[in-house]
Design an enzyme around this catalytic site. Structure first.
Site, PDB file in Angstrom:
ATOM      1  N   ASP A  23       7.664  -1.298  11.804  1.00  0.00           N
ATOM      2  CA  ASP A  23       8.880  -2.131  11.845  1.00  0.00           C
ATOM      3  C   ASP A  23      10.133  -1.451  12.401  1.00  0.00           C
ATOM      4  OD1 ASP A  23       7.027  -3.668  10.535  1.00  0.00           O
ATOM      5  OD2 ASP A  23       8.210  -4.001   8.725  1.00  0.00           O
ATOM      6  N   GLU A  71       7.785  -6.921  11.339  1.00  0.00           N
ATOM      7  CA  GLU A  71       7.857  -7.952  10.299  1.00  0.00           C
ATOM      8  C   GLU A  71       8.316  -9.209  11.017  1.00  0.00           C
ATOM      9  OE1 GLU A  71       9.870  -6.810   6.702  1.00  0.00           O
ATOM     10  OE2 GLU A  71       9.687  -8.814   5.833  1.00  0.00           O
ATOM     11  N   LYS A 128       3.349  -8.964  11.303  1.00  0.00           N
ATOM     12  CA  LYS A 128       2.911  -9.106   9.905  1.00  0.00           C
ATOM     13  C   LYS A 128       3.908  -9.977   9.135  1.00  0.00           C
ATOM     14  CE  LYS A 128       4.899  -4.645   8.477  1.00  0.00           C
ATOM     15  NZ  LYS A 128       5.984  -5.178   7.634  1.00  0.00           N
ATOM     16  N   LYS A 131       5.110  -7.437   3.707  1.00  0.00           N
ATOM     17  CA  LYS A 131       5.659  -6.086   3.798  1.00  0.00           C
ATOM     18  C   LYS A 131       4.565  -5.114   4.257  1.00  0.00           C
ATOM     19  CE  LYS A 131       9.622  -7.570   2.327  1.00  0.00           C
ATOM     20  NZ  LYS A 131      10.574  -7.979   3.396  1.00  0.00           N
ATOM     21  N   THR A 157      11.185   0.322   6.178  1.00  0.00           N
ATOM     22  CA  THR A 157      11.885   1.282   5.354  1.00  0.00           C
ATOM     23  C   THR A 157      10.852   1.988   4.474  1.00  0.00           C
ATOM     24  OG1 THR A 157      12.300  -0.342   3.600  1.00  0.00           O
ATOM     25  CG2 THR A 157      13.990  -0.106   5.294  1.00  0.00           C
ATOM     26  N   CYS A 161       8.256  -1.469   3.492  1.00  0.00           N
ATOM     27  CA  CYS A 161       7.095  -1.742   4.344  1.00  0.00           C
ATOM     28  C   CYS A 161       6.225  -0.513   4.597  1.00  0.00           C
ATOM     29  CB  CYS A 161       7.551  -2.373   5.646  1.00  0.00           C
ATOM     30  SG  CYS A 161       8.190  -4.048   5.361  1.00  0.00           S
TER      31      CYS A 161
HETATM   32  C1  C5J Z   1      10.855  -3.341   5.937  1.00  0.00           C
HETATM   33  C2  C5J Z   1      12.254  -4.718   4.562  1.00  0.00           C
HETATM   34  N1  C5J Z   1      10.374  -3.226   7.180  1.00  0.00           N
HETATM   35  N2  C5J Z   1      12.863  -3.672   4.000  1.00  0.00           N
HETATM   36  N3  C5J Z   1      11.404  -4.538   5.602  1.00  0.00           N
HETATM   37  O1  C5J Z   1      10.813  -2.420   5.157  1.00  0.00           O
HETATM   38  O2  C5J Z   1      12.478  -5.831   4.174  1.00  0.00           O
END
Ligand code: C5J
Length: 226
Positions: A23, A71, A128, A131, A157, A161
């Site tokens: 992501d 995402e 996706k 997460k 993060t 995810c």
């Molecule tokens: C990811 C989120 N990619 N924090 N998404 O971690 O919502």
């Protein structure tokens, strides 16, 4: 290849290992995107891009498989459960028009991977709805077909995810290595906690290491195979 890691060295074979980049999307990382509208300091996430780029370049040069995830939801949000869209009280929800197009909707400008890490032909791009990278994506089946047993993780993060994907992968039998300097959170203490948890108890979910160790291992591997 032997990669310096915690809680002990990580061993993998390039032909059976994929680099998974979670992501690294404009809406999470760039100023003016969704992440910033939520009140987050995106500079923290932006700062890992050069370290990710160095690993990605070395991995590409070695001919390793690269998997990028995003995402991303369908435009009609049919793959976005109300529990995900409606939770909390954010100023913008999934599907709303944000500064870089509709939030977390496939094909929108903010949903793209940052230019510095943009996929090149031959690399996999997995959209996706959850997460984790394994939920409703077919990723496990594709990796199995490709003979992949080991995964190196980078991206954002860390505690959402990345951690979810690494846990899903571990349960499916992959040996996973998270690169500490190539992952980040809007909340530094969450990153620290996630990294500690993943490698605790003898690597209960997997290993943690550093981008430079992967680059060094690839260089050593290259010399051996000349
Ligand atoms: C990811 C989120 N990619 N924090 N998404 O971690 O919502």
């Amino acid at each position: 290849m032997h990669i310096d890691a915690q809680p002990f060295p990580y061993t993998c074979d390039l032909a059976h290992t994929a680099l998974v980049i979670i992501d690294m999307q404009r809406d999470f990382i760039e100023p003016g995107g969704f992440g910033e509208t939520l009140g987050n300091d995106v500079a923290l996430l932006e700062a890992i891009v050069p370290a990710c780029q160095a690993v990605l370049q070395a991995w590409r040069n070695a001919g390793g498989l690269v998997v990028h995830t995003r995402e991303a939801h369908a435009a009609d949000l049919s793959d976005c459960p109300p529990s995900k869209r409606l939770r909390g009280n954010p100023s913008l929800r999934i599907g709303d028009m944000g500064p870089m197009g509709r939030i977390l909707v496939a094909g929108e400008p903010g949903n793209q991977i940052v230019p510095a890490l943009a996929p090149v032909p031959g690399e996999w791009v997995i959209d996706k709805p959850g997460k984790g990278a394994f939920y409703a994506t077919g990723l496990h089946e594709k990796l199995q077909q490709a003979g992949i047993s080991h995964l190196l993780f980078m991206g954002v993060t860390t505690e959402v995810c990345v951690q979810t994907s690494m846990r899903e992968a571990n349960d499916r039998g992959y040996d996973c290595l998270l690169l500490e300097d190539c992952t980040e959170s809007y909340f530094p203490h969450f990153k620290t906690a996630a990294v500690d948890m993943l490698r605790a108890q003898g690597g209960i979910i997997g290993w943690t290491g550093w981008g430079a160790s992967v680059v060094a291992a690839l260089q050593a591997h290259d010399k051996q195979n000349c």
